[in-house]
Write a protein that holds these residues in place. Structure first.
Motif, PDB file in Angstrom:
ATOM      1  N   GLY A  73       0.819  -1.211   0.000  1.00 52.24           N
ATOM      2  CA  GLY A  73       0.000   0.000   0.000  1.00 52.24           C
ATOM      3  C   GLY A  73       0.853   1.261   0.000  1.00 52.24           C
ATOM      4  O   GLY A  73       0.347   2.344   0.252  1.00 52.24           O
ATOM      5  N   ASP A  74       2.155   1.113  -0.213  1.00 50.31           N
ATOM      6  CA  ASP A  74       3.119   2.219  -0.229  1.00 50.31           C
ATOM      7  C   ASP A  74       3.240   2.915   1.132  1.00 50.31           C
ATOM      8  O   ASP A  74       3.564   4.083   1.219  1.00 50.31           O
ATOM      9  N   ARG A  75       2.952   2.179   2.198  1.00 52.00           N
ATOM     10  CA  ARG A  75       3.090   2.708   3.555  1.00 52.00           C
ATOM     11  C   ARG A  75       4.472   2.346   4.088  1.00 52.00           C
ATOM     12  O   ARG A  75       4.966   1.247   3.833  1.00 52.00           O
ATOM     13  N   PRO A  76       5.119   3.258   4.836  1.00 47.19           N
ATOM     14  CA  PRO A  76       6.456   2.965   5.377  1.00 47.19           C
ATOM     15  C   PRO A  76       6.399   1.888   6.453  1.00 47.19           C
ATOM     16  O   PRO A  76       5.421   1.791   7.196  1.00 47.19           O
ATOM     17  N   VAL A  82      13.368  -1.733  21.128  1.00 44.41           N
ATOM     18  CA  VAL A  82      13.281  -2.161  22.522  1.00 44.41           C
ATOM     19  C   VAL A  82      14.213  -1.357  23.424  1.00 44.41           C
ATOM     20  O   VAL A  82      14.135  -1.445  24.630  1.00 44.41           O
ATOM     21  N   TYR A  83      15.100  -0.532  22.829  1.00 43.21           N
ATOM     22  CA  TYR A  83      16.085   0.183  23.625  1.00 43.21           C
ATOM     23  C   TYR A  83      15.944   1.698  23.568  1.00 43.21           C
ATOM     24  O   TYR A  83      16.722   2.402  24.186  1.00 43.21           O
ATOM     25  N   SER A  84      14.990   2.232  22.846  1.00 44.56           N
ATOM     26  CA  SER A  84      14.872   3.673  22.721  1.00 44.56           C
ATOM     27  C   SER A  84      13.435   4.138  22.970  1.00 44.56           C
ATOM     28  O   SER A  84      12.660   4.303  22.028  1.00 44.56           O
ATOM     29  N   PRO A  85      13.076   4.380  24.224  1.00 43.79           N
ATOM     30  CA  PRO A  85      11.714   4.830  24.517  1.00 43.79           C
ATOM     31  C   PRO A  85      11.380   6.165  23.839  1.00 43.79           C
ATOM     32  O   PRO A  85      10.225   6.417  23.506  1.00 43.79           O
ATOM     33  N   ALA A  86      12.379   7.016  23.618  1.00 42.44           N
ATOM     34  CA  ALA A  86      12.132   8.314  22.986  1.00 42.44           C
ATOM     35  C   ALA A  86      11.799   8.162  21.505  1.00 42.44           C
ATOM     36  O   ALA A  86      11.109   8.998  20.925  1.00 42.44           O
ATOM     37  N   HIS A  87      12.305   7.099  20.881  1.00 41.04           N
ATOM     38  CA  HIS A  87      12.063   6.838  19.452  1.00 41.04           C
ATOM     39  C   HIS A  87      11.646   5.376  19.300  1.00 41.04           C
ATOM     40  O   HIS A  87      12.443   4.541  18.878  1.00 41.04           O
ATOM     41  N   PRO A  88      10.395   5.034  19.641  1.00 37.13           N
ATOM     42  CA  PRO A  88      10.003   3.618  19.658  1.00 37.13           C
ATOM     43  C   PRO A  88       9.927   2.954  18.285  1.00 37.13           C
ATOM     44  O   PRO A  88      10.048   1.748  18.190  1.00 37.13           O
ATOM     45  N   TRP A  89       9.754   3.728  17.218  1.00 42.08           N
ATOM     46  CA  TRP A  89       9.695   3.151  15.877  1.00 42.08           C
ATOM     47  C   TRP A  89      10.857   3.687  15.046  1.00 42.08           C
ATOM     48  O   TRP A  89      11.082   4.889  14.992  1.00 42.08           O
ATOM     49  N   GLN A  90      11.604   2.779  14.434  1.00 41.91           N
ATOM     50  CA  GLN A  90      12.799   3.172  13.698  1.00 41.91           C
ATOM     51  C   GLN A  90      12.899   2.408  12.385  1.00 41.91           C
ATOM     52  O   GLN A  90      12.344   1.319  12.245  1.00 41.91           O
ATOM     53  N   SER A 156       3.401 -10.929   6.887  1.00 36.45           N
ATOM     54  CA  SER A 156       2.541 -11.627   7.860  1.00 36.45           C
ATOM     55  C   SER A 156       3.357 -12.411   8.867  1.00 36.45           C
ATOM     56  O   SER A 156       2.918 -12.633   9.991  1.00 36.45           O
ATOM     57  N   GLY A 157       4.591 -12.808   8.525  1.00 37.14           N
ATOM     58  CA  GLY A 157       5.423 -13.549   9.470  1.00 37.14           C
ATOM     59  C   GLY A 157       6.704 -12.825   9.835  1.00 37.14           C
ATOM     60  O   GLY A 157       7.557 -13.385  10.500  1.00 37.14           O
ATOM     61  N   ALA A 158       6.856 -11.576   9.430  1.00 41.84           N
ATOM     62  CA  ALA A 158       8.118 -10.866   9.639  1.00 41.84           C
ATOM     63  C   ALA A 158       8.123 -10.073  10.935  1.00 41.84           C
ATOM     64  O   ALA A 158       7.095  -9.875  11.578  1.00 41.84           O
ATOM     65  N   LEU A 159       9.329  -9.595  11.274  1.00 35.08           N
ATOM     66  CA  LEU A 159       9.503  -8.735  12.443  1.00 35.08           C
ATOM     67  C   LEU A 159       9.168  -7.288  12.141  1.00 35.08           C
ATOM     68  O   LEU A 159       9.107  -6.470  13.038  1.00 35.08           O
ATOM     69  N   ILE A 160       8.988  -6.966  10.861  1.00 37.15           N
ATOM     70  CA  ILE A 160       8.704  -5.596  10.447  1.00 37.15           C
ATOM     71  C   ILE A 160       7.196  -5.407  10.450  1.00 37.15           C
ATOM     72  O   ILE A 160       6.449  -6.264  10.011  1.00 37.15           O
ATOM     73  N   HIS A 161       6.742  -4.273  10.953  1.00 35.79           N
ATOM     74  CA  HIS A 161       5.308  -4.000  11.027  1.00 35.79           C
ATOM     75  C   HIS A 161       4.972  -2.631  10.479  1.00 35.79           C
ATOM     76  O   HIS A 161       5.783  -1.722  10.519  1.00 35.79           O
ATOM     77  N   VAL A 162       3.731  -2.472  10.013  1.00 40.17           N
ATOM     78  CA  VAL A 162       3.232  -1.189   9.537  1.00 40.17           C
ATOM     79  C   VAL A 162       2.892  -0.324  10.723  1.00 40.17           C
ATOM     80  O   VAL A 162       2.356  -0.762  11.698  1.00 40.17           O
TER      81      VAL A 162
END
Length: 162
Positions: A73-76, A82-90, A156-162
């Motif tokens: 869907g062209d979404r990043p 797990v180690y950066s509460p200030a930047h939870p998504w990287q 569907s089975g990866a560690l990467i999420h939308v």
């Protein structure tokens, strides 16, 4: 005697001549006539530093490289940190190792963090620069490469999420 190939504008050529260079009309080829020493100065009061001393005066920075993935869907896509509460998504990536090129870093970090082996030619999307701050004492320089599109079946089975 040391030979330098310079591509200088008409406006800049006099500056090089002030630094004891002589020029030939062909390709602005210049030769430094006298090798300066650390203690010597030229007539215009320029002090030449040994490379070790000069290196202590230049910017100190850490460098990172990462991959920018999208879904169908062209979404990043990003990783949950797990180690950066200030930047939870990287983005998938990390700090460059000594002697490593940015693309190599992005590919290595992706494999380590997700198990995904990225191949192909690098396509640089952006560079990022950050000033030192309270949490990190150095400037940061980063390169963001295109990781491509990951299909929904893979996600569907990866560690990467939308």
């Amino acid at each position: 005697m040391t030979l330098f190939e310079l591509n200088a504008s008409v406006e800049a050529a006099p500056l090089y001549r002030e630094f004891v260079f002589t020029s030939s009309p062909a390709l602005m080829r210049m030769t430094r006539l006298a090798e300066p020493t650390a203690a010597s100065t030229t007539d215009n009061s320029t002090t030449w530093l040994p490379p070790e001393q000069y290196a202590e005066t230049v910017l100190k920075a850490t460098a990172f490289a990462c991959l920018y993935f999208t879904d169908e869907g062209d979404r990043p896509l990003q990783l949950h940190s797990v180690y950066s509460p200030a930047h939870p998504w990287q983005l998938v990536g990390g700090t460059m190792d000594k002697g490593e090129r940015p693309w190599e870093t992005a590919v290595r970090e992706c494999r380590e963090e997700t198990g995904l082996a990225v191949s192909g030619l690098p396509r640089l999307l952006a560079t990022v620069y950050g000033l030192p701050g309270a949490q990190w004492p150095y400037d940061t320089i980063g390169m963001v490469f295109d990781g491509g599109c990951l299909v929904d079946d893979y996600l569907s089975g990866a560690l990467i999420h939308v």
